[in-house]
Design an enzyme around this catalytic site. Structure first.
Site, PDB file in Angstrom:
ATOM      1  N   TYR A   1       0.838  -1.198   0.000  1.00 27.52           N
ATOM      2  CA  TYR A   1       0.000   0.000   0.000  1.00 27.52           C
ATOM      3  C   TYR A   1       0.874   1.248   0.000  1.00 27.52           C
ATOM      4  O   TYR A   1       0.646   2.180  -0.781  1.00 27.52           O
ATOM      5  CB  TYR A   1      -0.918  -0.006   1.215  1.00 27.52           C
ATOM      6  CG  TYR A   1      -1.697   1.277   1.384  1.00 27.52           C
ATOM      7  CD1 TYR A   1      -2.838   1.510   0.628  1.00 27.52           C
ATOM      8  CD2 TYR A   1      -1.282   2.248   2.292  1.00 27.52           C
ATOM      9  CE1 TYR A   1      -3.551   2.694   0.767  1.00 27.52           C
ATOM     10  CE2 TYR A   1      -1.987   3.434   2.440  1.00 27.52           C
ATOM     11  CZ  TYR A   1      -3.119   3.652   1.680  1.00 27.52           C
ATOM     12  OH  TYR A   1      -3.811   4.836   1.819  1.00 27.52           O
TER      13      TYR A   1
ATOM     14  N   LYS B   1       1.091   4.373  -2.895  1.00 26.63           N
ATOM     15  CA  LYS B   1       0.830   5.776  -2.614  1.00 26.63           C
ATOM     16  C   LYS B   1       2.068   6.646  -2.841  1.00 26.63           C
ATOM     17  O   LYS B   1       1.947   7.812  -3.226  1.00 26.63           O
ATOM     18  CB  LYS B   1       0.308   5.933  -1.184  1.00 26.63           C
ATOM     19  CG  LYS B   1      -1.099   5.363  -1.012  1.00 26.63           C
ATOM     20  CD  LYS B   1      -2.088   5.991  -1.983  1.00 26.63           C
ATOM     21  CE  LYS B   1      -3.514   5.559  -1.733  1.00 26.63           C
ATOM     22  NZ  LYS B   1      -4.487   6.210  -2.649  1.00 26.63           N
TER      23      LYS B   1
END
Length: 234
Positions: free
Chosen positions: A155, A159
């Site tokens: 994750y 990002k």
């Protein structure tokens, strides 16, 4: 002190519109007078959708990991409304995980598809229209994308990539399209309330939506390539 924005006459495309942040952004832009093209793979009539389209909002269901679907959707929006002034890349998801050596490649593919590929494809196919309008793009990175960490490395990587892609788009479009991203930490959403103990320090989706409005507005005309913290004290 209050800040009011007027997006009358502007066409705003918002991906991930059925989620907690996406639906808040749709509402804020519609209330500010924009014509909103709300996009999501989720059916707006399903129980998973938090979006309630108003008279200024038109819903477009499409898989933004599919390039043909994205291209067709952007063309439909322009056919319906004549232009695109702003793109808000909000489609995304969070997953924790195992250490790298134990992580299934399927989770890698899913997170990069949902968090980065959707942002890339939406930007790619909106840019020709945005360049005509000297428009703007605002995407969603994350505070956790600033550094590595245990348990959600994939994750964080997606990002971080959103931030780099934002900076790249800004550099490639100097003088024509502004590109910025916001970096939330923990938002006060139904999903986060299910997973964690709620805190008064969490940021409301509406607060992030207003920052995104600012970045699309003329007040931010000299701001491009920025990664803006929107985590308050969370």
């Amino acid at each position: 002190m209050t800040a009011d924005f007027d997006f009358s006459g502007r066409v705003v495309v918002i991906t991930g519109a059925c989620g907690a942040l996406g639906s808040a952004v749709v509402d804020e832009f519609a209330e500010a007078g924009a014509t909103v093209a709300a996009c999501d793979i989720v059916d707006v009539e399903s129980e998973d959708s938090l979006l309630e389209p108003g008279e200024r909002t038109q819903f477009y269901q499409a898989d933004f990991t599919d390039e043909d679907a994205v291209a067709e959707t952007m063309d439909r929006i322009v056919d319906d409304h004549g232009r695109i002034d702003h793109l808000l890349n909000i489609a995304g998801t969070w997953r924790g995980g195992d250490p790298v050596e134990e992580t299934d490649v399927g989770q890698f593919d899913m997170l990069f598809a949902v968090n980065l590929k959707t942002m890339f494809l939406a930007s790619k196919h909106a840019l020709p229209y945005l360049q005509e309008r000297e428009g703007s793009i605002v995407s969603v990175s994350a505070r956790s994308g600033l550094e590595g960490g245990e348990g959600d490395g994939l994750y964080r990587s997606t990002k971080a990539s959103v931030k780099i892609m934002t900076e790249t788009i800004a550099e490639e479009n100097l003088g024509s399209v502004r590109a910025n991203c916001v970096m939330p930490s923990v938002l006060d959403t139904p999903m986060n309330r299910e997973m964690m103990t709620p805190s008064e320090e969490w940021v409301e989706p509406e607060q992030v939506a207003r920052v995104m409005q600012f970045l699309c507005s003329d007040a931010a005309e000299v701001t491009s390539g920025a990664a803006v913290p929107v985590y308050g004290e969370a």
